[in-house]
Design a protein around this motif. Structure first.
Motif, PDB file in Angstrom:
ATOM      1  N   THR A   1       0.849  -1.208   0.000  1.00  0.00           N
ATOM      2  CA  THR A   1       0.000   0.000   0.000  1.00  0.00           C
ATOM      3  C   THR A   1       0.875   1.245   0.000  1.00  0.00           C
ATOM      4  O   THR A   1       0.589   2.217  -0.714  1.00  0.00           O
ATOM      5  CB  THR A   1      -0.923  -0.021   1.244  1.00  0.00           C
ATOM      6  OG1 THR A   1      -1.639  -1.249   1.221  1.00  0.00           O
ATOM      7  CG2 THR A   1      -1.895   1.137   1.231  1.00  0.00           C
ATOM      8  N   ASP A   2       1.964   1.218   0.792  1.00  0.00           N
ATOM      9  CA  ASP A   2       2.874   2.384   0.865  1.00  0.00           C
ATOM     10  C   ASP A   2       3.468   2.695  -0.502  1.00  0.00           C
ATOM     11  O   ASP A   2       3.583   3.846  -0.901  1.00  0.00           O
ATOM     12  CB  ASP A   2       4.017   2.130   1.860  1.00  0.00           C
ATOM     13  CG  ASP A   2       3.547   2.273   3.297  1.00  0.00           C
ATOM     14  OD1 ASP A   2       2.381   2.696   3.488  1.00  0.00           O
ATOM     15  OD2 ASP A   2       4.319   1.945   4.212  1.00  0.00           O
ATOM     16  N   MET A   3       3.837   1.638  -1.225  1.00  0.00           N
ATOM     17  CA  MET A   3       4.437   1.821  -2.552  1.00  0.00           C
ATOM     18  C   MET A   3       3.422   2.461  -3.501  1.00  0.00           C
ATOM     19  O   MET A   3       3.749   3.356  -4.270  1.00  0.00           O
ATOM     20  CB  MET A   3       4.905   0.477  -3.099  1.00  0.00           C
ATOM     21  CG  MET A   3       5.703   0.594  -4.371  1.00  0.00           C
ATOM     22  SD  MET A   3       6.234  -1.034  -4.929  1.00  0.00           S
ATOM     23  CE  MET A   3       7.342  -0.577  -6.237  1.00  0.00           C
ATOM     24  N   LYS A   4       2.159   1.990  -3.435  1.00  0.00           N
ATOM     25  CA  LYS A   4       1.107   2.551  -4.288  1.00  0.00           C
ATOM     26  C   LYS A   4       0.877   4.028  -3.980  1.00  0.00           C
ATOM     27  O   LYS A   4       0.729   4.848  -4.880  1.00  0.00           O
ATOM     28  CB  LYS A   4      -0.196   1.760  -4.109  1.00  0.00           C
ATOM     29  CG  LYS A   4      -0.163   0.377  -4.728  1.00  0.00           C
ATOM     30  CD  LYS A   4      -1.453  -0.375  -4.448  1.00  0.00           C
ATOM     31  CE  LYS A   4      -1.359  -1.804  -4.949  1.00  0.00           C
ATOM     32  NZ  LYS A   4      -2.470  -2.633  -4.525  1.00  0.00           N
ATOM     33  N   ILE A   5       0.852   4.362  -2.687  1.00  0.00           N
ATOM     34  CA  ILE A   5       0.635   5.760  -2.278  1.00  0.00           C
ATOM     35  C   ILE A   5       1.798   6.631  -2.755  1.00  0.00           C
ATOM     36  O   ILE A   5       1.595   7.708  -3.313  1.00  0.00           O
ATOM     37  CB  ILE A   5       0.446   5.865  -0.742  1.00  0.00           C
ATOM     38  CG1 ILE A   5      -0.888   5.210  -0.343  1.00  0.00           C
ATOM     39  CG2 ILE A   5       0.501   7.313  -0.269  1.00  0.00           C
ATOM     40  CD1 ILE A   5      -1.071   5.004   1.142  1.00  0.00           C
ATOM     41  N   ASP A   6       3.031   6.144  -2.551  1.00  0.00           N
ATOM     42  CA  ASP A   6       4.230   6.894  -2.986  1.00  0.00           C
ATOM     43  C   ASP A   6       4.204   7.139  -4.489  1.00  0.00           C
ATOM     44  O   ASP A   6       4.485   8.235  -4.963  1.00  0.00           O
ATOM     45  CB  ASP A   6       5.520   6.116  -2.646  1.00  0.00           C
ATOM     46  CG  ASP A   6       5.856   6.213  -1.161  1.00  0.00           C
ATOM     47  OD1 ASP A   6       5.162   6.977  -0.462  1.00  0.00           O
ATOM     48  OD2 ASP A   6       6.785   5.521  -0.720  1.00  0.00           O
ATOM     49  N   THR A   7       3.877   6.082  -5.260  1.00  0.00           N
ATOM     50  CA  THR A   7       3.820   6.204  -6.722  1.00  0.00           C
ATOM     51  C   THR A   7       2.801   7.261  -7.121  1.00  0.00           C
ATOM     52  O   THR A   7       3.074   8.119  -7.960  1.00  0.00           O
ATOM     53  CB  THR A   7       3.449   4.853  -7.365  1.00  0.00           C
ATOM     54  OG1 THR A   7       4.428   3.895  -7.005  1.00  0.00           O
ATOM     55  CG2 THR A   7       3.385   4.948  -8.877  1.00  0.00           C
ATOM     56  N   SER A   8       1.607   7.201  -6.518  1.00  0.00           N
ATOM     57  CA  SER A   8       0.541   8.153  -6.856  1.00  0.00           C
ATOM     58  C   SER A   8       0.974   9.588  -6.566  1.00  0.00           C
ATOM     59  O   SER A   8       0.764  10.485  -7.389  1.00  0.00           O
ATOM     60  CB  SER A   8      -0.743   7.813  -6.095  1.00  0.00           C
ATOM     61  OG  SER A   8      -1.294   6.608  -6.592  1.00  0.00           O
TER      62      SER A   8
END
Length: 196
Positions: A28-35
């Protein structure tokens, strides 16, 4: 020709499954960072190009979330448009919205504007979600062909929005598939080789 088309469809389906699996493994952290990274990159690019009228999308769980960029564009009084499903045509058209309270739940439970749809020619920049893109701007979608039909009628600038996955070397394409002009990958907006 039918055999070639079936082979392309099979290759696309196999690639879809692979990409979905890779996305499912992202934290989830990776998805948030990417966004957040993509939103900042887009915001800077839009400012540099002085673009005022933007077609956005509201993300499904496995897509890059544009919320922070959308909020920022709304505070800068930019004109935003989002897809609205038209059941009689089984197609999407774009309609304006002035805030998040200007939306209702549409097909696939995705927020949609409640205002009247407008001509695509009113939009300068279209942000296009995809499961994956290649360096030529070819897009792997979900198989419904909705964005291919939109891009086929669109004359402005299109940017494919990529998740944290790297660009694919070559996405299998059919005659009706439409490529994007640029691809936003993290901190970079890359001009696609779509005319080559």
């Amino acid at each position: 020709q039918k055999r070639t088309r079936a082979a392309t469809m099979n290759r696309k389906q196999k690639l879809r499954e692979e990409i979905k699996q890779l996305k499912a493994n992202q934290s989830t952290d990776m998805k948030i960072d990417t966004s957040l990274t993509v939103c900042n990159t887009l915001r800077d690019w839009i400012e540099q190009q002085a673009i005022q009228r933007i077609g956005v999308y509201f993300a499904q769980p496995d897509e890059v979330d544009l919320s922070t960029m959308i909020q920022s564009c709304l505070t800068q009084n930019k004109s935003l448009y989002a897809p609205c499903y038209q059941s009689e045509q089984n197609a999407y058209q774009f309609a304006p919205f002035e805030g998040l309270d200007d939306l209702s739940s549409g097909k696939f439970n995705i927020p949609e504007p409640t205002q009247k749809t407008v001509s695509l020619q009113r939009i300068e920049l279209l942000l296009v979600p995809g499961l994956a893109f290649d360096i030529y701007g070819n897009r792997l979608g979900r198989g419904g062909g909705y964005y291919d039909r939109i891009l086929n009628q669109f004359n402005g600038i299109s940017i494919g929005i990529c998740s944290a996955l790297p660009l694919q070397p070559n996405i299998p394409t059919d005659d009706w598939d439409q490529a994007v002009d640029y691809i936003c990958v993290g901190h970079n907006i890359i001009k696609s080789g779509k005319d080559h």
